[in-house]
Write an enzyme that holds these catalytic residues in place. Structure first.
Site, PDB file in Angstrom:
ATOM      1  N   HIS A  62      -7.507  -5.890   0.197  1.00 47.69           N
ATOM      2  CA  HIS A  62      -6.349  -4.944   0.233  1.00 47.69           C
ATOM      3  C   HIS A  62      -5.225  -5.249   1.151  1.00 47.69           C
ATOM      4  CE1 HIS A  62      -3.958  -1.401  -0.252  1.00 47.69           C
ATOM      5  NE2 HIS A  62      -4.100  -1.020   1.124  1.00 47.69           N
ATOM      6  N   SER A  74       0.821  -1.070   0.012  1.00 48.42           N
ATOM      7  CA  SER A  74       0.094  -0.009  -0.049  1.00 48.42           C
ATOM      8  C   SER A  74       0.825   1.391  -0.010  1.00 48.42           C
ATOM      9  CB  SER A  74      -0.781  -0.100   1.014  1.00 48.42           C
ATOM     10  OG  SER A  74      -1.883   0.942   1.162  1.00 48.42           O
ATOM     11  N   ASP A  81      -9.688  -6.483  -4.140  1.00 47.77           N
ATOM     12  CA  ASP A  81      -9.066  -5.440  -3.692  1.00 47.77           C
ATOM     13  C   ASP A  81      -9.688  -3.926  -4.046  1.00 47.77           C
ATOM     14  OD1 ASP A  81      -6.728  -3.518  -2.678  1.00 47.77           O
ATOM     15  OD2 ASP A  81      -5.335  -4.836  -3.279  1.00 47.77           O
TER      16      ASP A  81
END
Length: 457
Positions: free
Chosen positions: A432, A223, A400
């Site tokens: 995610h 991320s 995601d």
């Protein structure tokens, strides 16, 4: 084929508003307090980009939270007890151990500037080497609102790859690393604002690498960590063997109607594509189809207020700190949705997340410097990755909220600019937090990339 622009999702916008709505209630108090307490910025020669260690003043220090990142290690250790590792201190004292632990790991705080700043590190070194003196290094960097503990389901398995040392770090100002003052440049140009934020993380990572004596590494960032890891690889290509970005933020460019959608409170819905197997190539990607949905007038006003808070660098951590004794309940609700963890793991992860969230604020404020409201990067990676000089891998969860089409666009740009190998994986049964949600496939794919790197030397 024209490149598609990843867009907002309806559920993402709604969750974003609900989570941040309570910030509005604290706005007047926070602004008034900080207008009186925020220290002035002065140019100081020979001071690192992150400044010296000094906590920002906190209205919420009235709540009984631990103010020292080095205190209460036990909470982190209870989470790591679920990792399959025997966690040792620098003095070789056992701090935590799993029931089936067969691998030793060391928790260390690595000084990076001699001014009290350090990067909290979990290091697994020297195992499964078979006498190999030329070892590879894997460095795991976490995402926003998390810490190195979010890799507790991955580190043990990855450390079993022969010839590899594995490290997981907390970014400076996050997790259990030191919390220096983060002096946002939001009053300057957007370029200056972005440059300061990126330099804060990239240069502190380089200082850490030097102190650890690591010549080259495979850098795997999740991320926010994926975004910063990519920038490090661009600036220091000679130090990165392979770049792996797991659900990275900040890759795609914003939609052409981005400004209008923010102004009018329009949140496009993204039609999700079904997973097409373990690996996808740019040629197999399909166009995504945006469907605009108009928010009510009241939600438009709330949305605009939240966008203003975003631009002023207010982060979700402020909400958690501001709710004082109720903050743990917020974290419990958040982690309680993680059905892929058992109850013991949920409790340990919730306690850990809560602790690293209520510590004094620091580089969390960088989110608004790096991303525009709505989650699009001010300087998108897709426009910057062309000259990347090492094999590059993108990984996304099949479910995601970060659209894998951004990675596919980046791969096309990289292919057009050079000849480095690129791959894009979609991890099934994962969103995610793919390294937590489906550690089996995440570990298998990353371990395979590690072995490929070993064989290419």
């Amino acid at each position: 084929m024209a490149e598609s622009h990843p867009t907002f999702e309806k559920d993402r916008v709604q969750k974003y508003m609900l989570i941040n709505l309570a910030l509005v209630s604290f706005l007047s108090i926070i602004l008034a307090y900080y207008s009186l307490q925020m220290p002035t910025q002065a140019a100081v020669a020979n001071v690192p980009a992150w400044g010296v260690t000094k906590s920002a003043p906190s209205l919420f220090r009235l709540w009984p939270w631990p103010a020292d990142t080095k205190s209460n290690h036990q909470i982190e250790l209870e989470l790591l007890a679920n990792s399959g590792l025997q966690v040792m201190s620098s003095s070789n004292e056992t701090l935590a151990t799993s029931a089936v632990a067969d691998t030793k790991a060391e928790l260390i705080d690595v000084d990076i500037d001699g001014s009290g700043n350090y990067i909290h590190t979990l290091a697994i070194r020297g195992g499964n080497g078979g006498g190999d003196t030329k070892r590879h290094s894997l460095v795991l960097t976490h995402g926003y609102f998390t810490g190195l503990g979010f890799f507790f389901r991955n580190m043990h398995e990855l450390s079993r790859v022969p010839g590899w040392d594995v490290y997981a770090i907390d970014w400076l100002g996050m997790g259990r690393s030191s919390r220096p003052r983060y002096s946002s440049q939001r009053g300057e140009s957007e370029d200056a604002r972005v440059a300061y934020a990126e330099n804060f993380f990239v240069e502190s990572l380089e200082e850490w690498r030097q102190r650890m004596g690591i010549e080259r590494m495979t850098l795997c960032g999740h991320s926010f960590g994926g975004y910063m890891s990519a920038l490090y690889a661009l600036k220091y290509p000679e130090r990165v063997e392979k770049l792996v970005m797991a659900s990275p933020i900040g890759v795609p460019v914003e939609p052409t109607d981005y400004e209008e959608r923010l102004r009018e409170g329009l949140g496009p819905v993204q039609k999700r594509l079904p997973a097409k197997g373990e690996e996808a190539t740019p040629e197999s990607e399909e166009e995504t189809v945006p469907e605009p949905t108009r928010l009510s007038r009241s939600r438009v006003l709330i949305f605009r207020a939240l966008m203003g808070l975003w631009e002023r660098n207010y982060a979700p951590q402020w909400l958690v700190r501001g709710t004082g004794p109720f903050s743990r309940r917020l974290i419990d609700m958040y982690v309680g949705r993680f059905d892929w963890l058992n109850n013991i793991q949920k409790q340990a992860l919730a306690a850990y997340t809560h602790q690293i969230t209520v510590l004094p604020g620091s580089s969390e404020a960088a989110l608004g410097d790096v991303l525009r409201p709505g989650g699009f990067a001010r300087r998108p990676l897709v426009d910057r990755l062309g000259p990347i000089a090492m094999p590059t891998v993108f990984m996304y969860g099949a479910n995601d909220w970060v659209d894998h089409a951004g990675g596919a666009q980046a791969i096309r740009r990289i292919a057009a600019a050079g000849s480095v190998a690129t791959k894009l994986f979609r991890v099934p049964n994962a969103g995610h937090n793919l390294q937590l949600e489906n550690p089996t496939d995440f570990n298998r794919i990353l371990a395979s990339e590690m072995r490929a790197t070993s064989e290419s030397r």
